[in-house]
Design a protein around this motif. Structure first.
Motif, PDB file in Angstrom:
ATOM      1  N   THR A 283      -5.761   2.593 -10.189  1.00 11.58           N
ATOM      2  CA  THR A 283      -7.132   2.451 -10.682  1.00 11.58           C
ATOM      3  C   THR A 283      -7.940   3.720 -10.417  1.00 11.58           C
ATOM      4  O   THR A 283      -8.648   4.220 -11.304  1.00 11.58           O
ATOM      5  N   CYS A 284      -7.842   4.232  -9.198  1.00  9.35           N
ATOM      6  CA  CYS A 284      -8.590   5.453  -8.850  1.00  9.35           C
ATOM      7  C   CYS A 284      -8.121   6.634  -9.693  1.00  9.35           C
ATOM      8  O   CYS A 284      -8.944   7.435 -10.166  1.00  9.35           O
ATOM      9  N   LEU A 285      -6.816   6.765  -9.890  1.00 12.43           N
ATOM     10  CA  LEU A 285      -6.287   7.879 -10.668  1.00 12.43           C
ATOM     11  C   LEU A 285      -6.713   7.779 -12.134  1.00 12.43           C
ATOM     12  O   LEU A 285      -7.090   8.782 -12.763  1.00 12.43           O
ATOM     13  N   CYS A 286      -6.708   6.565 -12.678  1.00  9.34           N
ATOM     14  CA  CYS A 286      -7.126   6.375 -14.064  1.00  9.34           C
ATOM     15  C   CYS A 286      -8.608   6.700 -14.228  1.00  9.34           C
ATOM     16  O   CYS A 286      -9.011   7.352 -15.206  1.00  9.34           O
ATOM     17  N   CYS A 287      -9.448   6.250 -13.305  1.00 11.04           N
ATOM     18  CA  CYS A 287     -10.881   6.571 -13.356  1.00 11.04           C
ATOM     19  C   CYS A 287     -11.108   8.071 -13.230  1.00 11.04           C
ATOM     20  O   CYS A 287     -11.975   8.643 -13.912  1.00 11.04           O
ATOM     21  N   HIS A 288     -10.357   8.724 -12.369  1.00 16.05           N
ATOM     22  CA  HIS A 288     -10.487  10.170 -12.191  1.00 16.05           C
ATOM     23  C   HIS A 288     -10.167  10.909 -13.485  1.00 16.05           C
ATOM     24  O   HIS A 288     -10.906  11.815 -13.897  1.00 16.05           O
ATOM     25  N   TRP A 289      -9.112  10.493 -14.146  1.00 18.13           N
ATOM     26  CA  TRP A 289      -8.741  11.153 -15.408  1.00 18.13           C
ATOM     27  C   TRP A 289      -9.763  10.887 -16.498  1.00 18.13           C
ATOM     28  O   TRP A 289     -10.122  11.792 -17.263  1.00 18.13           O
TER      29      TRP A 289
END
Length: 539
Positions: free
Chosen positions: A186-192
């Protein structure tokens, strides 16, 4: 992590002559290098999108250059690292074969993502460098992400990751591992999403900051973009940050579609984790509901005391069992794994029983198909004299006593003859108590009912009552016969073991105990140094 069982290279087929400066693909130094490259690629996953969307937050040039150098070194090492040919299973050890395979597969992708194009083109296209060319070069860097797939396909790296997962066994820790993985995704997707919003429509973020704050920094821009990404991903959509260009709106549509899909996946994963936190308890609750329904259907026919006893016995039985039967798992394993697993799964009291004590682990695996766990409460009758013999029982915990009759033996005592001549259950129950021998106690490891498995007796000739709360393994005669129908020699071997463990001692006029008989059989199997051969089981 690196405590991996070294493969037996003597049993491996090699192709060609060993070249100079060849690196083994399964050597600890090479695995350590691959692990370092995996960490480097995770750093690239975070840093490069940040520099692409927010130039002022771009990582230092020295860090970028260090990543490129390490990736170029990895290319050189790949040109000298052995690999296993998937078609033939041979290990390629020649320098030419290794280089040709790498050039055909990963070389082009690796070289595009590893070369520092910014430094190589500095000054050649000065008019384009500040604009789209820089972003183009940064997009090319994303080919480095293919390295992650390549590393995760490495068999030895997969073995290392599996060993790490093995350190986190257990239901609660497995659930925690899934939760951490979902939060990381979730954090990685939001970051991208936030970083690519800066690429597509940075003006929308700046307009929002100008309207809400007097001054803003690059970090504020990133946090605002991250806030928009999380609101979009969770399908909240406050609307305070909205794109103001066609490119931004198209990107927002794509982000919404991704957000709906990811939100559904996340909710499904969380629900699954909560539901399967204790899958055994969930299976037990389902069976208990079925029992309650069955008891309700017989409410007028059963007294409350009997209903409570049935429910307690049912609960004790299913709470002690896993959600999946051992036989269901063992059946899909290879022959070698089945034998190894059976050695540890089959209880010691069963494995050391006189009837099974000298069986190979592969034969013990067959027992998993017929072993059933059962239990009995204190003073509860396990078998009664005259009842049809349907199963053999092996005591795992607790104790029992023979209150009537005696265990079967090849040479019968006067009581067994009387019972045999009785002819009916009423006559068996009518035998006088004074003819019965003194009550015999059975402890953990003792067994009874074997004679029914080999058709020596059709009915039990004794009554056995639990002297305490007792847990047992039950082997049903019908299952046993069906399982060993195609293995007559194995069944005969078990029969001989049983007969020898229950032979009648003429001198003392009593049956030799199971423990004594098992010890005697083990002594008979010792190697006879004088004769130079093993003593036969019959002797």
């Amino acid at each position: 992590i690196w405590a991996i069982e070294a493969p037996s290279r003597r049993a491996t087929t090699y192709r060609g002559t060993h070249g100079l400066c060849i690196i083994w693909h399964d050597s600890p130094p090479r695995l350590a290098w691959d692990a370092m490259m995996l960490l480097l690629l995770l750093y690239i996953l975070v840093s490069f999108p940040l520099g692409l969307g927010f130039h002022t937050l771009e990582v230092p040039t020295s860090n970028d250059l260090a990543c490129d150098i390490l990736l170029l070194i990895d290319i050189v090492l790949n040109l000298r690292t052995t690999y296993v040919d998937s078609s033939s299973g041979c290990v390629e050890t020649t320098a030419r074969g290794i280089a040709l395979n790498y050039l055909r597969t990963w070389f082009l992708i690796d070289i595009i993502g590893s070369v520092p194009w910014n430094e190589l083109t500095a000054g050649l296209l000065p008019s384009l460098r500040p604009g789209r060319l820089v972003k183009l070069f940064k997009l090319i860097k994303f080919t480095k992400l293919f390295h992650v797939k390549k590393l995760l396909k490495n068999k030895e790296m997969v073995n290392c990751l599996e060993k790490l997962q093995g350190l986190m066994s257990g239901k609660a820790r497995r659930t925690l591992r899934k939760a951490v993985g979902l939060a990381t995704a979730t954090c990685l997707c939001c970051h991208w999403l936030a970083c690519f919003l800066g690429v597509v429509n940075l003006d929308a973020i700046e307009s929002y900051l100008d309207a809400t704050t007097s001054s803003s920094s690059p970090w504020d821009s990133y946090v605002a973009a991250l806030y928009w990404a999380m609101a979009t991903l969770c399908t909240v959509g406050y609307g305070d940050i909205s794109p103001n260009s066609s490119e931004g709106r198209l990107y927002a549509i794509l982000a919404m579609m991704l957000g709906v899909s990811f939100y559904a996946y996340a909710m499904g994963s969380i629900t699954s984790m909560v539901t399967h936190l204790d899958i055994g308890k969930a299976a037990f609750d389902e069976k208990l509901d079925m029992l309650e329904d069955w008891l309700d259907s017989h409410e007028d026919q059963m007294p409350q005391v009997l209903r409570r006893k049935i429910k307690k016995s049912f609960s004790d039985h299913w709470l002690s069992k896993p959600a999946v039967d051992d036989s269901a798992i063992i059946a899909v394993l290879s022959r070698e794994l089945r034998a190894d697993a059976a050695f540890f799964i089959v209880p010691d009291c069963v494995r050391c029983n006189a009837m099974f004590c000298d069986l190979h682990s592969s034969a013990l695996a067959i027992l998993l198909e017929v072993l059933v766990s059962t239990s009995a409460g204190n003073q509860e009758t396990i078998v009664s004299a005259g009842d049809p013999g349907i199963a053999m029982y092996i005591i795992l915990e607790g104790s029992a006593r023979i209150v009537y009759g005696e265990l079967w033996k090849p040479v019968r005592s006067h009581l067994a003859v009387e019972v045999s001549n009785a002819g009916s259950e009423n006559e068996v129950n009518g035998l006088q108590q004074e003819d019965v021998q003194e009550q015999v106690m059975l402890a953990a490891g003792d067994s009874f009912g074997e004679e029914t498995l080999f058709d020596f007796e059709q009915n039990y000739r004794y009554t056995i009552v639990a002297a305490s709360d007792i847990s047992m393994c039950e082997i049903l005669e019908a299952r046993f016969a069906r399982c060993l129908k195609t293995l007559p020699n194995l069944k005969l071997h078990m029969q001989l073991n049983f007969e020898n463990s229950r032979h009648y001692d003429e001198a003392h006029g009593e049956v030799v105990s199971v423990a004594e008989a098992a010890h005697a059989i083990e002594q008979c199997r010792h190697y006879d140094e004088t004769l130079g051969e093993g003593v036969s089981l019959a002797v």
